[in-house]
Scaffold this active site. Structure first.
Site, short mmCIF file in Angstrom:
data_model
loop_
_atom_site.label_atom_id
_atom_site.label_comp_id
_atom_site.label_asym_id
_atom_site.label_seq_id
_atom_site.Cartn_x
_atom_site.Cartn_y
_atom_site.Cartn_z
N ASN A 206 0.85 -1.19 0.00
CA ASN A 206 0.00 0.00 0.00
C ASN A 206 0.89 1.24 0.00
OD1 ASN A 206 0.54 0.78 2.89
ND2 ASN A 206 -0.45 -1.19 3.26
N ALA A 270 0.88 1.33 11.72
CA ALA A 270 1.23 0.70 10.45
C ALA A 270 -0.02 0.41 9.62
CB ALA A 270 2.00 -0.59 10.69
N ASP A 274 -4.22 -6.34 4.68
CA ASP A 274 -5.31 -7.20 5.16
C ASP A 274 -5.17 -8.63 4.66
OD1 ASP A 274 -6.69 -5.18 6.59
OD2 ASP A 274 -7.51 -4.40 4.71
N ASP A 302 -4.41 -10.22 12.59
CA ASP A 302 -4.89 -8.91 13.00
C ASP A 302 -4.10 -8.45 14.22
OD1 ASP A 302 -6.34 -6.69 13.96
OD2 ASP A 302 -8.18 -7.43 13.03
N ILE A 303 -3.07 -7.65 14.00
CA ILE A 303 -2.17 -7.26 15.07
C ILE A 303 -2.88 -6.41 16.11
CG2 ILE A 303 -0.05 -5.99 15.60
CD1 ILE A 303 0.91 -6.73 12.77
N PHE A 321 -5.15 2.79 14.40
CA PHE A 321 -5.34 3.77 13.35
C PHE A 321 -6.36 3.24 12.35
CE2 PHE A 321 -2.02 6.15 15.09
CZ PHE A 321 -1.85 7.34 14.38
N LYS A 335 -14.68 0.13 13.87
CA LYS A 335 -13.39 -0.56 13.99
C LYS A 335 -12.94 -0.59 15.44
CE LYS A 335 -8.65 -0.64 12.22
NZ LYS A 335 -7.69 -0.10 11.22
N LYS A 339 -12.27 -4.18 17.15
CA LYS A 339 -10.92 -4.56 17.54
C LYS A 339 -10.74 -4.62 19.05
CE LYS A 339 -9.44 -4.23 13.22
NZ LYS A 339 -8.98 -5.36 12.39
#
Length: 394
Positions: A206, A270, A274, A302-303, A321, A335, A339
């Site tokens: 990205n 970061a 995905d 998924d960190i 983020f 999100k 998360k």
């Protein structure tokens, strides 16, 4: 009130001295400035005086200054003498013990600790004479804020850039023994993109530059935190005073983050990919005139969710983020809930040149609600976020 005597020598980096004076004044320090003749080519006495609220000194033979204060008293009235930027010329004068102008005379006459922040062309910084001068000064107890590596005004690249003002401020406070808000805390910051291989020469990535994450790592270190920065592939230098771990893939980033635990705070800036290719080719995929190959994708770890999950190693504060192109507040709130992180920093990256640019305009979501910050440089965004994190742990 602690007092700083700031000597500003010549070089394009002298403009950063204005920001350093502002930060010192904001932190409650008294600042007196000395401007060398070369320094006056880049910043003016009026600018330094406006920010410091004190008269700026330039002339060793000023009758007024000598009758009112004298260079000896000026050299000893501060708690710390700081030279920023410190040019190759003034470092050489310090090493040789010369006293031909106000700045060099003050440095020879002072009985206080001296801290220098060098800034010069990479060839000058790496020259044997400069290296010898630096070694001699350090052997005499002079404190050094090492220069950063990066692009220079002269068009070259390498070490020699003046350290950022927050980093110099942190070094000043460390020299003065000032407790900083995040002293004793460990912070993990992720930054940059990940590269997910398709074959040995191609990858999925990205547009993240890492500028925001790296700035956050530097800002947290400036507040006293021990920072572990886990960075994907970027084209910018590692921040000074930060332990940086370089990775490429999301799986490697997760492993590095977990290896760095425990931590008090984690900031996941970061742009982690995905998806990855489920089975990357071992050899370069060839174009043989047929249909393009079909890439089967698999979901990456998924960190942010892993860090946010309850458990003994969960950081006390987890900040995520959210880079969105529409419905910013709605998607960011979703999100955050999905998360399980404490805060979400959301920004709209839907325009050309926004992702990877120099500025950011963010929305911070927490239990306190939503806070919209104006468009700022990424360094300023990092400073605001670090200050908020510092207040969280106060």
């Amino acid at each position: 009130m602690k007092r700083i005597l700031l000597i500003v020598s010549g070089g394009i980096a002298a403009y950063k001295a204005l920001e350093l004076v502002r930060l010192l004044s904001k932190a409650g320090y008294g600042v007196r400035c000395v401007l060398t003749p070369a320094g006056e080519k880049f910043v003016t006495p009026m600018a330094l005086q406006a920010l410091s609220g004190e008269k700026v000194h330039t002339d060793l033979f000023s009758l007024t200054d000598e009758s009112e204060m004298g260079h000896i008293e000026l050299s000893r009235s501060a708690d710390l003498v700081v030279v920023a930027p410190a040019s190759a010329d003034i470092l050489a004068k310090m090493a040789a013990g010369l006293a031909g102008d106000l700045a060099s005379t003050l440095l020879l006459a002072t009985d206080k600790r001296v801290l220098v922040a060098p800034a010069m062309n990479v060839r000058m910084w790496e020259h044997a004479a400069t290296r010898a001068n630096m070694a001699l000064l350090e052997s005499r107890g002079v404190l050094v804020v090492a220069p950063d590596a990066g692009p220079m005004a002269c068009g070259e690249f390498g070490p020699g850039r003046l350290a950022e003002p927050p980093v110099i401020l942190a070094a000043i406070e460390a020299a003065l023994g000032v407790a900083r808000p995040l002293s004793g805390r460990h912070a993990i910051v992720t930054s940059g993109p990940t590269h997910e291989p398709i074959d040995p020469v191609r990858y999925i990535a990205n547009r993240s530059s890492g500028k925001q994450g790296h700035a956050i790592a530097a800002a947290l270190a400036a507040l006293g935190a021990r920072v572990t920065l886990v960075s994907g592939p970027v084209g910018i230098a590692d921040p000074a005073g930060v332990q940086t771990v370089h990775v490429e893939t999301a799986a490697q980033m997760l492993a590095a983050v977990e290896a760095a635990l425990p931590a008090d705070v984690a900031v996941c800036a970061a742009a982690v990919g995905d998806w990855r290719v489920a089975a990357a080719a071992g050899q370069k995929m060839k174009k043989d005139g047929g249909a393009p190959p079909a890439l089967q994708l698999a979901e990456n770890p998924d960190i942010l969710a892993r860090l946010s999950a309850p458990g003994p190693l969960r950081p006390r504060l987890v900040v995520g983020f959210a880079a969105e192109t529409e419905h910013l507040a709605e998607y960011a709130a979703a999100k955050r809930a999905r998360k399980g992180c404490d805060w979400i920093v959301a920004n709209n990256v839907g325009g050309t040149g926004i992702m990877g640019g120099e500025e950011n305009e963010v929305l911070l979501l927490s239990d306190e609600g939503a806070q919209a910050w104006p468009k700022l440089s990424k360094r300023e965004v990092a400073g605001l976020l670090a200050d908020k994190i510092g207040k969280f742990f106060a």
